[in-house]
Design a protein around this motif. Structure first.
Motif, PDB file in Angstrom:
ATOM      1  N   ASN A 106       0.864  -1.178   0.000  1.00  0.00           N
ATOM      2  CA  ASN A 106       0.000   0.000   0.000  1.00  0.00           C
ATOM      3  C   ASN A 106       0.902   1.230   0.000  1.00  0.00           C
ATOM      4  OD1 ASN A 106      -1.527   2.251   1.203  1.00  0.00           O
ATOM      5  ND2 ASN A 106      -3.155   0.712   1.470  1.00  0.00           N
ATOM      6  N   PRO A 107       0.715   2.152  -0.947  1.00  0.00           N
ATOM      7  CA  PRO A 107       1.627   3.300  -1.026  1.00  0.00           C
ATOM      8  C   PRO A 107       1.415   4.317   0.095  1.00  0.00           C
ATOM      9  CG  PRO A 107      -0.129   3.502  -2.634  1.00  0.00           C
ATOM     10  CD  PRO A 107      -0.315   2.178  -1.990  1.00  0.00           C
ATOM     11  N   ASN A 108       0.287   4.230   0.777  1.00  0.00           N
ATOM     12  CA  ASN A 108      -0.075   5.265   1.756  1.00  0.00           C
ATOM     13  C   ASN A 108       0.183   4.882   3.209  1.00  0.00           C
ATOM     14  OD1 ASN A 108      -1.219   6.844  -0.418  1.00  0.00           O
ATOM     15  ND2 ASN A 108      -2.898   5.360  -0.405  1.00  0.00           N
ATOM     16  N   PHE A 109      -0.127   3.625   3.538  1.00  0.00           N
ATOM     17  CA  PHE A 109      -0.055   3.219   4.947  1.00  0.00           C
ATOM     18  C   PHE A 109       0.586   1.838   5.094  1.00  0.00           C
ATOM     19  CE2 PHE A 109      -3.974   5.587   4.127  1.00  0.00           C
ATOM     20  CZ  PHE A 109      -3.770   6.696   4.929  1.00  0.00           C
ATOM     21  N   THR A 110       1.118   1.578   6.272  1.00  0.00           N
ATOM     22  CA  THR A 110       1.516   0.219   6.628  1.00  0.00           C
ATOM     23  C   THR A 110       0.864  -0.112   7.958  1.00  0.00           C
ATOM     24  OG1 THR A 110       3.507   1.083   7.671  1.00  0.00           O
ATOM     25  CG2 THR A 110       3.768   0.107   5.477  1.00  0.00           C
ATOM     26  N   VAL A 111       0.644  -1.420   8.167  1.00  0.00           N
ATOM     27  CA  VAL A 111       0.179  -1.884   9.474  1.00  0.00           C
ATOM     28  C   VAL A 111       1.388  -2.525  10.143  1.00  0.00           C
ATOM     29  CG1 VAL A 111      -1.300  -3.534  10.683  1.00  0.00           C
ATOM     30  CG2 VAL A 111      -2.216  -2.189   8.786  1.00  0.00           C
ATOM     31  N   ARG A 112       1.824  -1.940  11.242  1.00  0.00           N
ATOM     32  CA  ARG A 112       3.017  -2.431  11.935  1.00  0.00           C
ATOM     33  C   ARG A 112       2.556  -3.264  13.125  1.00  0.00           C
ATOM     34  NH1 ARG A 112       6.214   2.341  13.917  1.00  0.00           N
ATOM     35  NH2 ARG A 112       4.724   2.184  15.632  1.00  0.00           N
ATOM     36  N   ASP A 113       2.758  -4.579  13.033  1.00  0.00           N
ATOM     37  CA  ASP A 113       2.349  -5.466  14.140  1.00  0.00           C
ATOM     38  C   ASP A 113       3.380  -5.322  15.256  1.00  0.00           C
ATOM     39  OD1 ASP A 113       1.743  -7.692  15.820  1.00  0.00           O
ATOM     40  OD2 ASP A 113       0.731  -8.647  14.121  1.00  0.00           O
ATOM     41  N   ASN A 114       2.933  -4.922  16.412  1.00  0.00           N
ATOM     42  CA  ASN A 114       3.853  -4.673  17.528  1.00  0.00           C
ATOM     43  C   ASN A 114       4.235  -5.944  18.284  1.00  0.00           C
ATOM     44  OD1 ASN A 114       3.815  -1.864  17.049  1.00  0.00           O
ATOM     45  ND2 ASN A 114       1.899  -1.660  18.205  1.00  0.00           N
ATOM     46  N   GLN A 115       3.692  -7.104  17.858  1.00  0.00           N
ATOM     47  CA  GLN A 115       3.994  -8.406  18.481  1.00  0.00           C
ATOM     48  C   GLN A 115       3.529  -8.479  19.944  1.00  0.00           C
ATOM     49  OE1 GLN A 115       5.663 -10.779  16.396  1.00  0.00           O
ATOM     50  NE2 GLN A 115       5.457  -9.196  14.838  1.00  0.00           N
ATOM     51  N   ASP A 116       2.641  -7.578  20.336  1.00  0.00           N
ATOM     52  CA  ASP A 116       2.139  -7.627  21.715  1.00  0.00           C
ATOM     53  C   ASP A 116       0.615  -7.525  21.701  1.00  0.00           C
ATOM     54  OD1 ASP A 116       1.726  -5.029  20.950  1.00  0.00           O
ATOM     55  OD2 ASP A 116       2.671  -4.121  22.720  1.00  0.00           O
ATOM     56  N   ASN A 117       0.008  -8.077  20.638  1.00  0.00           N
ATOM     57  CA  ASN A 117      -1.442  -8.035  20.447  1.00  0.00           C
ATOM     58  C   ASN A 117      -1.958  -6.642  20.095  1.00  0.00           C
ATOM     59  OD1 ASN A 117      -1.580 -10.748  20.886  1.00  0.00           O
ATOM     60  ND2 ASN A 117      -2.264 -10.581  23.007  1.00  0.00           N
ATOM     61  N   THR A 118      -1.039  -5.740  19.727  1.00  0.00           N
ATOM     62  CA  THR A 118      -1.467  -4.446  19.203  1.00  0.00           C
ATOM     63  C   THR A 118      -0.740  -4.208  17.882  1.00  0.00           C
ATOM     64  OG1 THR A 118       0.269  -3.079  20.182  1.00  0.00           O
ATOM     65  CG2 THR A 118      -1.688  -3.508  21.559  1.00  0.00           C
ATOM     66  N   ALA A 119      -1.258  -3.274  17.122  1.00  0.00           N
ATOM     67  CA  ALA A 119      -0.603  -2.897  15.864  1.00  0.00           C
ATOM     68  C   ALA A 119      -0.831  -1.411  15.645  1.00  0.00           C
ATOM     69  CB  ALA A 119      -1.179  -3.695  14.703  1.00  0.00           C
ATOM     70  N   GLY A 120       0.065  -0.803  14.892  1.00  0.00           N
ATOM     71  CA  GLY A 120      -0.096   0.617  14.572  1.00  0.00           C
ATOM     72  C   GLY A 120      -0.304   0.796  13.088  1.00  0.00           C
ATOM     73  N   ILE A 121      -1.197   1.718  12.747  1.00  0.00           N
ATOM     74  CA  ILE A 121      -1.288   2.126  11.342  1.00  0.00           C
ATOM     75  C   ILE A 121      -0.329   3.289  11.193  1.00  0.00           C
ATOM     76  CG2 ILE A 121      -2.766   3.091   9.540  1.00  0.00           C
ATOM     77  CD1 ILE A 121      -5.124   1.784  10.932  1.00  0.00           C
ATOM     78  N   VAL A 122       0.603   3.150  10.268  1.00  0.00           N
ATOM     79  CA  VAL A 122       1.677   4.136  10.124  1.00  0.00           C
ATOM     80  C   VAL A 122       1.616   4.736   8.717  1.00  0.00           C
ATOM     81  CG1 VAL A 122       4.201   4.413  10.158  1.00  0.00           C
ATOM     82  CG2 VAL A 122       3.086   2.847  11.774  1.00  0.00           C
ATOM     83  N   ALA A 123       1.862   6.034   8.644  1.00  0.00           N
ATOM     84  CA  ALA A 123       1.874   6.720   7.340  1.00  0.00           C
ATOM     85  C   ALA A 123       3.132   6.323   6.574  1.00  0.00           C
ATOM     86  CB  ALA A 123       1.836   8.229   7.549  1.00  0.00           C
ATOM     87  N   ARG A 124       2.969   6.063   5.274  1.00  0.00           N
ATOM     88  CA  ARG A 124       4.148   5.716   4.453  1.00  0.00           C
ATOM     89  C   ARG A 124       4.738   6.943   3.745  1.00  0.00           C
ATOM     90  NH1 ARG A 124       5.375   0.458   2.883  1.00  0.00           N
ATOM     91  NH2 ARG A 124       6.424   1.234   1.021  1.00  0.00           N
ATOM     92  N   ARG A 125       3.958   8.009   3.686  1.00  0.00           N
ATOM     93  CA  ARG A 125       4.456   9.210   2.988  1.00  0.00           C
ATOM     94  C   ARG A 125       4.004  10.450   3.760  1.00  0.00           C
ATOM     95  NH1 ARG A 125       0.246  11.317  -0.150  1.00  0.00           N
ATOM     96  NH2 ARG A 125      -1.507   9.871  -0.460  1.00  0.00           N
ATOM     97  N   SER A 126       4.470  11.607   3.312  1.00  0.00           N
ATOM     98  CA  SER A 126       4.232  12.816   4.099  1.00  0.00           C
ATOM     99  C   SER A 126       3.302  13.809   3.423  1.00  0.00           C
ATOM    100  CB  SER A 126       5.576  13.530   4.355  1.00  0.00           C
ATOM    101  OG  SER A 126       6.498  12.628   4.868  1.00  0.00           O
ATOM    102  N   THR A 127       2.805  13.466   2.274  1.00  0.00           N
ATOM    103  CA  THR A 127       2.130  14.494   1.477  1.00  0.00           C
ATOM    104  C   THR A 127       0.620  14.269   1.363  1.00  0.00           C
ATOM    105  OG1 THR A 127       2.768  13.167  -0.419  1.00  0.00           O
ATOM    106  CG2 THR A 127       4.145  15.089   0.091  1.00  0.00           C
ATOM    107  N   PHE A 128      -0.033  14.053   2.503  1.00  0.00           N
ATOM    108  CA  PHE A 128      -1.492  13.895   2.481  1.00  0.00           C
ATOM    109  C   PHE A 128      -2.151  15.279   2.506  1.00  0.00           C
ATOM    110  CE2 PHE A 128      -0.035   9.858   4.149  1.00  0.00           C
ATOM    111  CZ  PHE A 128      -0.859   8.941   3.529  1.00  0.00           C
ATOM    112  N   THR A 129      -3.003  15.523   1.547  1.00  0.00           N
ATOM    113  CA  THR A 129      -3.751  16.785   1.569  1.00  0.00           C
ATOM    114  C   THR A 129      -5.208  16.498   1.260  1.00  0.00           C
ATOM    115  OG1 THR A 129      -3.346  17.196  -0.769  1.00  0.00           O
ATOM    116  CG2 THR A 129      -1.778  18.183   0.782  1.00  0.00           C
ATOM    117  N   ARG A 130      -6.067  17.296   1.849  1.00  0.00           N
ATOM    118  CA  ARG A 130      -7.501  17.131   1.593  1.00  0.00           C
ATOM    119  C   ARG A 130      -7.828  17.447   0.130  1.00  0.00           C
ATOM    120  NH1 ARG A 130     -11.262  16.569   4.936  1.00  0.00           N
ATOM    121  NH2 ARG A 130     -12.678  17.902   3.773  1.00  0.00           N
ATOM    122  N   LYS A 131      -6.993  18.260  -0.463  1.00  0.00           N
ATOM    123  CA  LYS A 131      -7.198  18.645  -1.867  1.00  0.00           C
ATOM    124  C   LYS A 131      -7.109  17.401  -2.779  1.00  0.00           C
ATOM    125  CE  LYS A 131      -4.106  21.552  -3.428  1.00  0.00           C
ATOM    126  NZ  LYS A 131      -3.477  20.864  -4.584  1.00  0.00           N
TER     127      LYS A 131
END
Ligand SMILES: [Ca+2]
Ligand SMILES: [Ca+2]
Ligand SMILES: [Ca+2]
Ligand SMILES: [Ca+2]
Length: 307
Positions: free
Chosen positions: A211-236
């Motif tokens: 996915n070019p926008n996000f990754t799901v980072r499994d924290n190996q402790d029964n939680t995971a984080g959704i992490v941004a893959r890029r910096s250029t998100f705009t509502r436009k």
């Protein structure tokens, strides 16, 4: 005259000893020496005691029974048996039954003749984990004497529920977010209770395509984080992204569910929070309504022109 009273020193049991023979002796303590040559001052007799039979209730071979049954056990599965016997010399056959007041759900049935206990309906550990029933044994002779025993049945867990995200997440990403920033922390819930504890695994679908926008980072402790893959998100560019997330348990066999998260893009000014159903959402709805309204007006105008 003085009486000699025979007392019971121990309980009697007709089945083990039906007859006792004892010798008893009477001795005169106050000897009158004048009669000494004439009579003996002691006497002996034999006591014969017959034990009468009494009908006694049946006796269970164990004082308590406990079994484990997996929750997926098929109806009809036999998992244990109780046994009681009539200890009287005329041993009567026993009939077994479950006290209905102690098995209101009728989850189990007992064979009245041999005491085997079987599953009578589908079990679910997530609903009922322990059963505590009373089983009765009744003699078939005239007196119908009975005894009862407590049986404990523990329903063992089987992995039969899919894990799900712990709540209805409403993630958002701010326009100034940097690649690598955490957008949302995820956790999961599962009604099953594996003995070694829960292990949840988080991933994206399809996992093989990046996915070019996000990754799901499994924290190996029964939680995971959704992490941004890029910096250029705009509502436009785009106001929201759909991100399907898979959460799987450790089985066996592993079960999983997929939830699609809607990640909104927010300007995040000035408070730093994305408005939830507030001004921005309202403005969005209004602009849609305005566009629809304008569209209708344009149509009307076109129709009018065409006349
Ligand atoms: Ca009896
Ligand atoms: Ca279940
Ligand atoms: Ca599960
Ligand atoms: Ca289960």
């Amino acid at each position: 005259m003085q009486a000699g009273v025979v007392l019971l020193a121990k309980p009697l049991n007709y089945e083990s000893k039906k007859r006792y023979v004892m010798a008893a002796e009477a001795v005169n303590d106050h000897i009158d020496t004048r009669f000494l040559p004439l009579e003996e001052f002691r006497d002996r007799t034999t006591l014969k005691i017959l034990v009468g039979d009494v009908d006694e209730p049946p006796v269970f071979l164990s004082s308590v029974y406990e079994w484990n049954v997996p929750e997926n056990a098929a109806v009809g599965t036999v998992f244990g048996s109780v046994s009681a016997r009539d200890t009287d010399s005329f041993s009567s056959p026993i009939r077994y039954s479950i006290d209905k007041r102690t098995d209101g759900t009728k989850a189990f049935k007992i064979d009245p003749n041999n005491g085997t206990i079987a599953v009578a309906k589908a079990l679910d550990r997530e609903t009922t984990e322990w059963y505590n029933m009373t089983v009765e044994a009744k003699e078939t002779t005239q007196n119908h004497l009975s005894s009862s025993v407590v049986v404990f049945i523990k329903v063992l867990d089987i992995n039969d529920n899919v894990p799900r995200l712990a709540r209805d997440y409403q993630p958002y990403i701010c326009e100034g977010t940097q690649a690598g920033d955490l957008i949302q922390l995820l956790s999961a819930v599962d009604p099953d209770e594996p003995s070694e504890g829960h292990h949840f695994y988080f991933s994206m679908v399809p996992a093989e395509r990046i996915n070019p926008n996000f990754t799901v980072r499994d924290n190996q402790d029964n939680t995971a984080g959704i992490v941004a893959r890029r910096s250029t998100f705009t509502r436009k560019d785009q106001t929201q992204y759909l991100l399907p997330v898979v959460v799987a348990d450790s089985g066996p066999p592993a079960l999983s569910s997929t939830s699609t998260l809607t990640i909104r893009v927010c300007s995040c000014h000035p408070t730093g929070h994305c408005p939830t159903g507030g001004v921005e959402a309202l403005a969005l709805n209004m602009s849609v309504s305005m566009q629809t309204l304008l569209g209708i007006l344009v149509c009307l105008a076109t129709v009018t022109d065409g006349r």
